[in-house]
Each structure stands twice: as C-alpha cells, then as structure tokens.
Motif scaffolding. Structure first.
Motif, PDB file in Angstrom:
ATOM      1  N   TYR A  36       0.845  -1.189   0.000  1.00  0.00           N
ATOM      2  CA  TYR A  36       0.000   0.000   0.000  1.00  0.00           C
ATOM      3  C   TYR A  36       0.883   1.242   0.000  1.00  0.00           C
ATOM      4  CZ  TYR A  36      -3.906  -2.976   1.558  1.00  0.00           C
ATOM      5  OH  TYR A  36      -4.882  -3.929   1.664  1.00  0.00           O
ATOM      6  N   GLN A  38       0.514   5.360   1.153  1.00  0.00           N
ATOM      7  CA  GLN A  38      -0.330   6.296   1.888  1.00  0.00           C
ATOM      8  C   GLN A  38       0.067   7.706   1.524  1.00  0.00           C
ATOM      9  OE1 GLN A  38      -0.071   6.085   6.159  1.00  0.00           O
ATOM     10  NE2 GLN A  38      -2.150   6.837   6.387  1.00  0.00           N
ATOM     11  N   SER A  43      -6.304   8.050   2.388  1.00  0.00           N
ATOM     12  CA  SER A  43      -6.282   6.695   2.908  1.00  0.00           C
ATOM     13  C   SER A  43      -5.184   5.879   2.237  1.00  0.00           C
ATOM     14  CB  SER A  43      -7.631   6.036   2.687  1.00  0.00           C
ATOM     15  OG  SER A  43      -7.900   5.935   1.309  1.00  0.00           O
ATOM     16  N   LEU A  44      -5.008   4.691   2.715  1.00  0.00           N
ATOM     17  CA  LEU A  44      -4.043   3.790   2.088  1.00  0.00           C
ATOM     18  C   LEU A  44      -4.612   3.307   0.753  1.00  0.00           C
ATOM     19  CD1 LEU A  44      -3.561   3.437   5.313  1.00  0.00           C
ATOM     20  CD2 LEU A  44      -2.201   1.504   4.573  1.00  0.00           C
ATOM     21  N   PHE A  91       4.674   7.197   2.203  1.00  0.00           N
ATOM     22  CA  PHE A  91       4.744   6.133   3.208  1.00  0.00           C
ATOM     23  C   PHE A  91       4.239   4.856   2.560  1.00  0.00           C
ATOM     24  CE2 PHE A  91       5.266   4.794   7.498  1.00  0.00           C
ATOM     25  CZ  PHE A  91       4.275   3.883   7.777  1.00  0.00           C
ATOM     26  N   ILE A  93       3.517   0.764   2.954  1.00  0.00           N
ATOM     27  CA  ILE A  93       3.276  -0.218   4.005  1.00  0.00           C
ATOM     28  C   ILE A  93       2.838  -1.536   3.380  1.00  0.00           C
ATOM     29  CG2 ILE A  93       0.861   0.460   4.395  1.00  0.00           C
ATOM     30  CD1 ILE A  93       1.490   0.157   7.429  1.00  0.00           C
ATOM     31  N   PHE A 106      -0.074  -6.133   9.178  1.00  0.00           N
ATOM     32  CA  PHE A 106       0.675  -5.049   8.559  1.00  0.00           C
ATOM     33  C   PHE A 106       2.088  -4.943   9.102  1.00  0.00           C
ATOM     34  CE2 PHE A 106      -2.243  -2.677   5.890  1.00  0.00           C
ATOM     35  CZ  PHE A 106      -3.468  -3.170   6.289  1.00  0.00           C
ATOM     36  N   GLY A 107       2.982  -4.508   8.231  1.00  0.00           N
ATOM     37  CA  GLY A 107       4.317  -4.137   8.669  1.00  0.00           C
ATOM     38  C   GLY A 107       4.294  -2.739   9.270  1.00  0.00           C
ATOM     39  N   GLN A 108       5.470  -2.299   9.681  1.00  0.00           N
ATOM     40  CA  GLN A 108       5.554  -1.006  10.366  1.00  0.00           C
ATOM     41  C   GLN A 108       5.558   0.163   9.396  1.00  0.00           C
ATOM     42  OE1 GLN A 108       7.744  -3.558  10.484  1.00  0.00           O
ATOM     43  NE2 GLN A 108       8.762  -3.693  12.470  1.00  0.00           N
ATOM     44  N   GLY A 109       5.744  -0.129   8.117  1.00  0.00           N
ATOM     45  CA  GLY A 109       5.759   0.936   7.125  1.00  0.00           C
ATOM     46  C   GLY A 109       7.150   1.486   6.884  1.00  0.00           C
TER      47      GLY A 109
ATOM     48  N   PHE B  35     -13.338  -3.513   9.352  1.00  0.00           N
ATOM     49  CA  PHE B  35     -12.181  -3.474  10.230  1.00  0.00           C
ATOM     50  C   PHE B  35     -11.930  -2.042  10.701  1.00  0.00           C
ATOM     51  CE2 PHE B  35     -10.406  -7.626   8.839  1.00  0.00           C
ATOM     52  CZ  PHE B  35     -11.123  -7.821   7.676  1.00  0.00           C
ATOM     53  N   TYR B  37      -8.530   0.077  12.205  1.00  0.00           N
ATOM     54  CA  TYR B  37      -7.106   0.066  12.489  1.00  0.00           C
ATOM     55  C   TYR B  37      -6.709   1.380  13.137  1.00  0.00           C
ATOM     56  CZ  TYR B  37      -6.517  -4.000   9.433  1.00  0.00           C
ATOM     57  OH  TYR B  37      -6.588  -5.253   8.873  1.00  0.00           O
ATOM     58  N   GLN B  39      -3.447   3.923  13.642  1.00  0.00           N
ATOM     59  CA  GLN B  39      -2.130   4.226  13.105  1.00  0.00           C
ATOM     60  C   GLN B  39      -1.495   5.333  13.940  1.00  0.00           C
ATOM     61  OE1 GLN B  39      -1.701   6.118   9.191  1.00  0.00           O
ATOM     62  NE2 GLN B  39      -0.060   4.676   8.697  1.00  0.00           N
ATOM     63  N   SER B  42       4.095   6.582  14.521  1.00  0.00           N
ATOM     64  CA  SER B  42       5.161   5.731  13.978  1.00  0.00           C
ATOM     65  C   SER B  42       4.788   5.152  12.623  1.00  0.00           C
ATOM     66  CB  SER B  42       5.460   4.585  14.951  1.00  0.00           C
ATOM     67  OG  SER B  42       4.289   3.842  15.192  1.00  0.00           O
ATOM     68  N   GLY B  43       3.516   5.121  12.295  1.00  0.00           N
ATOM     69  CA  GLY B  43       3.097   4.691  10.981  1.00  0.00           C
ATOM     70  C   GLY B  43       2.543   3.285  10.880  1.00  0.00           C
ATOM     71  N   GLU B  44       2.852   2.443  11.838  1.00  0.00           N
ATOM     72  CA  GLU B  44       2.353   1.072  11.730  1.00  0.00           C
ATOM     73  C   GLU B  44       0.838   1.040  11.860  1.00  0.00           C
ATOM     74  OE1 GLU B  44       4.103   0.610  16.053  1.00  0.00           O
ATOM     75  OE2 GLU B  44       3.338  -1.306  15.316  1.00  0.00           O
ATOM     76  N   MET B  45       0.260   0.007  11.311  1.00  0.00           N
ATOM     77  CA  MET B  45      -1.185  -0.178  11.369  1.00  0.00           C
ATOM     78  C   MET B  45      -1.482  -1.257  12.400  1.00  0.00           C
ATOM     79  SD  MET B  45      -2.680   1.797   9.145  1.00  0.00           S
ATOM     80  CE  MET B  45      -4.156   1.086   8.436  1.00  0.00           C
ATOM     81  N   PHE B  47      -4.298  -3.511  14.200  1.00  0.00           N
ATOM     82  CA  PHE B  47      -5.659  -4.000  14.096  1.00  0.00           C
ATOM     83  C   PHE B  47      -6.375  -3.849  15.434  1.00  0.00           C
ATOM     84  CE2 PHE B  47      -9.208  -6.550  13.075  1.00  0.00           C
ATOM     85  CZ  PHE B  47      -9.427  -7.429  14.124  1.00  0.00           C
ATOM     86  N   PHE B  91      -8.420   4.268  11.055  1.00  0.00           N
ATOM     87  CA  PHE B  91      -8.930   3.958   9.730  1.00  0.00           C
ATOM     88  C   PHE B  91      -9.977   2.858   9.812  1.00  0.00           C
ATOM     89  CE2 PHE B  91      -6.248   6.364   6.925  1.00  0.00           C
ATOM     90  CZ  PHE B  91      -5.090   6.566   7.647  1.00  0.00           C
ATOM     91  N   ARG B  95     -13.502  -5.344   3.560  1.00  0.00           N
ATOM     92  CA  ARG B  95     -13.109  -6.338   2.575  1.00  0.00           C
ATOM     93  C   ARG B  95     -14.339  -7.171   2.242  1.00  0.00           C
ATOM     94  NH1 ARG B  95      -8.468  -9.559   4.613  1.00  0.00           N
ATOM     95  NH2 ARG B  95      -9.999 -10.807   5.733  1.00  0.00           N
ATOM     96  N   LEU B 102      -8.085  -4.659   1.186  1.00  0.00           N
ATOM     97  CA  LEU B 102      -8.937  -3.854   2.038  1.00  0.00           C
ATOM     98  C   LEU B 102      -9.154  -2.494   1.384  1.00  0.00           C
ATOM     99  CD1 LEU B 102      -7.178  -4.602   5.428  1.00  0.00           C
ATOM    100  CD2 LEU B 102      -9.497  -5.277   4.836  1.00  0.00           C
ATOM    101  N   PHE B 104      -9.889   1.295   2.305  1.00  0.00           N
ATOM    102  CA  PHE B 104      -9.752   2.123   3.495  1.00  0.00           C
ATOM    103  C   PHE B 104     -10.492   3.438   3.345  1.00  0.00           C
ATOM    104  CE2 PHE B 104      -6.629   0.056   6.193  1.00  0.00           C
ATOM    105  CZ  PHE B 104      -6.046  -0.849   5.343  1.00  0.00           C
ATOM    106  N   GLY B 105     -10.956   3.961   4.477  1.00  0.00           N
ATOM    107  CA  GLY B 105     -11.444   5.322   4.520  1.00  0.00           C
ATOM    108  C   GLY B 105     -10.274   6.276   4.640  1.00  0.00           C
TER     109      GLY B 105
END
Lengths: 115, 114
Positions: A36, A38, A43-44, A91, A93, A106-109, B35, B37, B39, B42-45, B47, B91, B95, B102, B104-105
């Motif tokens: 993805y 961003q 959004s992603l 970004f 991800i 998900f990974g950390q991006g 779903f 999520y 964020q 730091s950027g990670e998603m 769940f 977010f 799905r 997915l 996303f909004g």
C-alpha cells in the motif's frame, strides 16, 4: 497475532536512484502480500498484490516498471522503487496473510523521501 | 464498487471519556467484513476490531466496540475511557468476500486531551 517486519523504516535517496523495501513475515508463511501507499491526508491505496512464486497483480494506475515487486519466498516480498523521483516520496506499508480468507497483518511501514 | 467514508477528519476527546468515530460504507456484496485500524505517529497499522456482515452481535475488544448498523451501512468505532495513548489516526476498512484487498477510509485523527 502474527508479526510482519518491514525494513527499512525510513530511507532517504537521491532522485534517479532505486530503493528496495523488504517485507517479511516472521512467524508464519505468507502466500499473499500486499503493498500500500499512503498519501498525506488520504487513505491507504493498494498498489499491488503479490502471491508467492508468481507475478504481482498491480492496481490500475500503478506503474509496474517503476514499482517492482518480488515475492520469491513465503516469508519475503520486496518493493523496489526504480529511478525514484520526489513525487515518489510517501509512506509505503505492506501486509501479509497466510492464505485467502484469513486476516492480513501489517508491517511497520517505510517512509521514503526522495531528494 | 466498494467505498468507505469517514466524515470526521479530526476529533478531540477528554481523557477518560468515550468517543465515537464514524464510518459508513457502500457495497453491493452481501458478505463482507469491516475493520478498524489504529495508526500511531510511527506509521504502523494496528488491528483493533472486526465485524462480519453476518455477525448479529456487535463486536467488542476491550475498550473498543463496534456499533454495527447494517441497514444504515454504518460501522462506528466506540472507544471507552479514552487514554492519552489513544491519540492516533484511525482507519475504517472493508473487505468483501472473495476479494484480496482492504478498502480504506480517509481516516480520523483522534486527539485525547489530558
């Protein structure tokens, strides 16, 4: 939950160079990985879906020659941004799942900055 | 086509209060999953919670609950007893059955005020 590791977390590269981002599933085998992007205040957006051992499926509008995706093993997928330009700064991800119908993790991006 | 709408770009909540983050969706599929999520900066998603379209009960996970109103096509996230660490982007995603990715909004930035 399962662990997905993305590396590097941040990268700065010069315009015109290529940069590779790795996405690894640490404790499970991922048949499918997703990449993805961003955009700020957006959004992603799914860029591509990669299945182990086969070519990635790119979403409409994503340049496959610019964003090279390789999914050579069940635990590793890579995204290579070729001939990067400042507008590629974003970004990125990844997410990975064991098999269809299961949850994706998900990974950390990776924050890519092209200067 | 699938679409997720989050109409609140930013929300503020007092620490220890509850907050509702809105999400509406649009799909012609009968089988889908919703779903939420988180964020952080730091950027990670991360769940948070999942609701299946055929689930009759609203999903709950600790301080998170999903207010699922199928007829209105809404899947709002309720965070109870907000904590400073809840400050992040949130977010909503969907799905549909048989699909890979997915949708996303655009996200809602939640700020918890001490």
């Amino acid at each position: 939950g399962a662990v997905v590791s993305q590396h590097p977390s941040r990268v700065i590269c010069k315009s015109g160079t290529s940069v590779k981002i790795e996405c690894r599933s640490l404790d499970f085998q991922a048949t499918t990985m997703f990449w993805y992007r961003q955009f700020p205040k957006k959004s992603l957006m799914l860029m591509a879906t990669s299945n182990e051992g086969s070519k990635a499926t790119y979403e409409q509008g994503v340049e496959k020659d610019k964003f090279l995706i390789n999914h050579a093993s069940l635990t590793l997928s890579t995204l290579t941004v070729t001939s990067a330009h400042p507008e590629d700064s974003s970004f990125y991800i990844c997410s990975a799942r064991r098999r269809p119908g299961t949850e994706a993790f998900f990974g950390q991006g990776t924050r890519l900055t092209v200067v | 086509a699938q679409k997720i709408t989050q109409t609140q770009p930013g929300m503020f909540v007092q620490e220890k209060e509850a907050v509702t983050l809105d999400c509406t969706y649009d799909t012609s599929d009968q089988s889908y999953g919703l779903f939420w999520y988180k964020q952080p900066s730091s950027g990670e998603m991360i769940f948070l919670i999942y609701q299946g379209s055929y689930d009759e009960q609203n999903a709950t996970e600790g301080r998170y609950s999903l207010n699922f109103q199928k007829a209105r096509k809404s899947a709002n996230l309720v965070i109870s007893a907000s904590q400073l660490g809840d400050s992040a982007m949130y977010f909503c995603a969907m799905r549909v059955a048989g699909a890979n990715n997915l949708f996303f909004g655009t996200g809602t930035r939640l700020t918890v005020i001490p």
